[in-house]
Design a protein around this motif. Structure first.
Motif, PDB file in Angstrom:
ATOM      1  N   TRP A  62      -0.302  -0.978  -5.994  1.00  0.00           N
ATOM      2  CA  TRP A  62       0.443  -2.237  -6.083  1.00  0.00           C
ATOM      3  C   TRP A  62       0.033  -2.934  -7.368  1.00  0.00           C
ATOM      4  O   TRP A  62      -1.138  -2.951  -7.726  1.00  0.00           O
ATOM      5  CB  TRP A  62       0.139  -3.123  -4.863  1.00  0.00           C
ATOM      6  N   GLY A 102      -3.242  -4.479   7.837  1.00  0.00           N
ATOM      7  CA  GLY A 102      -2.756  -3.581   6.785  1.00  0.00           C
ATOM      8  C   GLY A 102      -3.448  -3.931   5.480  1.00  0.00           C
ATOM      9  O   GLY A 102      -4.089  -4.987   5.361  1.00  0.00           O
ATOM     10  N   LEU A 132      -2.627  -7.008  -0.456  1.00  0.00           N
ATOM     11  CA  LEU A 132      -1.931  -6.726  -1.713  1.00  0.00           C
ATOM     12  C   LEU A 132      -2.158  -7.796  -2.775  1.00  0.00           C
ATOM     13  O   LEU A 132      -2.110  -7.512  -3.969  1.00  0.00           O
ATOM     14  CB  LEU A 132      -0.431  -6.563  -1.466  1.00  0.00           C
ATOM     15  N   SER A 177      -0.399  -9.387   2.735  1.00  0.00           N
ATOM     16  CA  SER A 177      -0.763  -8.033   3.172  1.00  0.00           C
ATOM     17  C   SER A 177       0.449  -7.198   3.538  1.00  0.00           C
ATOM     18  O   SER A 177       1.558  -7.706   3.732  1.00  0.00           O
ATOM     19  CB  SER A 177      -1.705  -8.146   4.376  1.00  0.00           C
ATOM     20  N   GLU A 178       0.197  -5.900   3.676  1.00  0.00           N
ATOM     21  CA  GLU A 178       1.219  -4.974   4.160  1.00  0.00           C
ATOM     22  C   GLU A 178       1.578  -5.236   5.620  1.00  0.00           C
ATOM     23  O   GLU A 178       2.587  -4.726   6.104  1.00  0.00           O
ATOM     24  CB  GLU A 178       0.743  -3.527   3.997  1.00  0.00           C
ATOM     25  N   CYS A 228       2.697  -7.822   6.779  1.00  0.00           N
ATOM     26  CA  CYS A 228       3.798  -8.811   6.746  1.00  0.00           C
ATOM     27  C   CYS A 228       3.326 -10.254   6.956  1.00  0.00           C
ATOM     28  O   CYS A 228       4.152 -11.152   7.150  1.00  0.00           O
ATOM     29  CB  CYS A 228       4.894  -8.496   7.786  1.00  0.00           C
ATOM     30  N   LYS A 257       8.878  -7.718   5.906  1.00  0.00           N
ATOM     31  CA  LYS A 257       8.259  -6.581   5.208  1.00  0.00           C
ATOM     32  C   LYS A 257       7.011  -7.077   4.497  1.00  0.00           C
ATOM     33  O   LYS A 257       6.723  -8.273   4.484  1.00  0.00           O
ATOM     34  CB  LYS A 257       9.243  -5.950   4.213  1.00  0.00           C
ATOM     35  N   ARG A 258       6.267  -6.140   3.886  1.00  0.00           N
ATOM     36  CA  ARG A 258       4.962  -6.484   3.332  1.00  0.00           C
ATOM     37  C   ARG A 258       5.041  -7.609   2.304  1.00  0.00           C
ATOM     38  O   ARG A 258       6.032  -7.736   1.581  1.00  0.00           O
ATOM     39  CB  ARG A 258       4.293  -5.255   2.733  1.00  0.00           C
TER      40      ARG A 258
END
Length: 466
Positions: free
Chosen positions: A35, A82, A85, A101-102, A104, A132-133
């Motif tokens: 990412w 998750g 990011l 984060s992934e 969400c 979504k993330r």
């Protein structure tokens, strides 16, 4: 590129220097997530780094003075299910950090005064709304507790963190959002999107006030608002060469555009509004290039390049109030390697030991100019500035206390079942809610029949009294 006569500038001789090994943060397992965020956030007290974590997402928060080898068992912030990011410190509270984060969600974390003594799994607030993330989190520059988030659902939410509500929803991007940036007073945002368009948005009116194509290449681009209202972008040409450009928002025209090189790493721009310097750090590069933005052609002036042998996985950028003004330090980076974080100090060589007023104009302090409610109602204010003449003395942060009133206000989901704002429902919770709704209906019917019986009894009493 950037040829011409030598121009006068007090930043022409800025030079970078990596600190000694013992002043680095060693043995850190930096995240391997693919990412394009900086993976690092710093403020005058802490450095936060997204790290590898089994079974979820985590980041490490280290006091700036805790250098050297970091123990493998050192506590982390690990409440996400998750990978994390993006992270960003609140500009108005050095103990408050947001993470996307992934899984969400966005989580807001309160870091203890002396740093972590045990891993934190419970956030101060969880913000739920993205489907979504969540790849971008960005605090408002002047209003307290206002946070922007952008996810792979192509939606931007602007939250009142104090009430955990998404007050503004911006659904105007047809594809993935690569970057977002607030302007100086936080009245506008600019976004870079996968459709190659740059958008300038008034978030409270939910209007796009300017939209134009910035770079022809298909690879990710970045955009940052400058203090004068122009926008600086990095991207790729059609031939996959890295580019930088300067844009006039009102005319939607390019003021300057330059080809850089043919590397494929995304260029992350870091902008210093006080000095009008832009630093470009490419993911996977070994260098930091820096430029001065002026009102005279060619507008973007190349200054120098700082290079090391190791490529960078990510980069943190210290706010101006965290710098050492006695050493003429004008910026400090925290470069992430595979297993360590290395501070890099940028200084302007000066012989005098006196305070250099020209290098340090008053800078944005930690005090917010507005409360969240004032900003959402339409008010704008520039940042409250502070002088660095006597050095920055950290103020005592007041404890973050989210208001839970918003959680008492119900909303309807698609099936008509009452749900809490920002809560996603699974099959089990839906069945439980249906049971609760049925029970409420039964109780309401019982209350209505009892009201009727009371009315009849009162009538009978009135007749007997007569």
């Amino acid at each position: 590129m950037f040829r011409g006569v030598v121009r006068r500038s007090k930043f022409r001789h800025v030079f970078g220097q990596a600190v000694k090994n013992e002043q680095c943060y060693d043995d850190i397992r930096v995240s391997r997530v693919t990412w394009d965020s900086s993976f690092c956030a710093v403020n005058p007290k802490f450095v936060a780094i997204i790290v590898e974590a089994s079974g979820g997402g985590a980041f490490m928060v280290l006091p700036l003075q805790k250098t050297g080898r970091i123990d493998k068992a050192y506590p982390t912030v690990c409440g996400h299910t998750g990978p994390v990011l993006d992270i960003e410190w609140c500009p108005h509270d050095d103990h408050l950090i947001a993470s996307g984060s992934e899984d969400c969600t966005i989580m807001i974390w309160q870091i203890p005064e002396s740093g972590l003594t045990a891993s934190i799994t419970e956030p101060a607030v969880t913000l739920e709304g993205h489907s979504k993330r969540v790849g971008i989190v960005s605090w408002h520059p002047t209003a307290r507790n206002v946070l922007l988030s952008a996810g792979l659902d192509n939606i931007i939410f602007i939250w009142n963190v104090g009430t955990a509500e998404p007050v503004i929803t911006l659904d105007m991007h047809p594809d993935m959002i690569y970057s977002t940036s607030w302007n100086r007073d936080g009245s506008l945002i600019c976004t870079a999107c996968k459709d190659k368009n740059l958008r300038v948005i008034d978030p409270r009116k939910e209007e796009v006030i300017a939209e134009f194509k910035a770079h022809e290449g298909a690879r990710p681009m970045r955009a940052v608002f400058l203090a004068n209202g122009n926008i600086f972008t990095t991207g790729f040409s059609r031939m996959s060469e890295r580019q930088l450009a300067l844009w006039n928002v009102k005319s939607a025209e390019s003021i300057a555009q330059h080809e850089m090189d043919s590397s494929n790493g995304v260029l992350l721009p870091f902008y210093d509004a006080d000095t009008n310097l832009v630093y470009l750090c490419g993911k996977g590069d070994c260098s930091i290039r820096y430029f001065e933005i002026t009102d005279e052609a060619p507008y973007v002036h190349y200054l120098n390049t700082f290079s090391t042998k190791e490529p960078q996985r990510g980069m943190g950028f210290m706010p101006k109030r965290g710098l050492d003004v006695s050493k003429c330090e004008i910026s400090r980076f925290f470069k992430l390697h595979e297993r360590k974080c290395e501070p890099i100090v940028m200084t302007v060589p000066r012989k005098s030991d006196l305070y250099q007023d020209d290098l340090y104009p008053d800078t944005a302090g930690p005090e917010p100019a507005l409360e969240a409610e004032e900003w959402f109602e339409g008010k704008n204010k520039d940042p409250i500035l502070i002088s660095l003449k006597d050095g920055y003395v950290p103020v005592k942060n007041r404890e973050f206390k989210p208001q839970r009133t918003c959680l008492d206000r119900p909303k309807k989901n698609e099936s008509g079942i009452t749900a809490l704002k920002g809560t996603s429902l699974n099959a089990n919770s839906e069945s439980k809610l249906e049971e609760l709704v049925q029970e409420i209906k039964t109780l309401k019917a019982t209350v209505a029949s009892q009201d009727e019986r009371i009315a009849n009894l009162e009538n009978q009493m009135a007749k007997i009294a007569v």
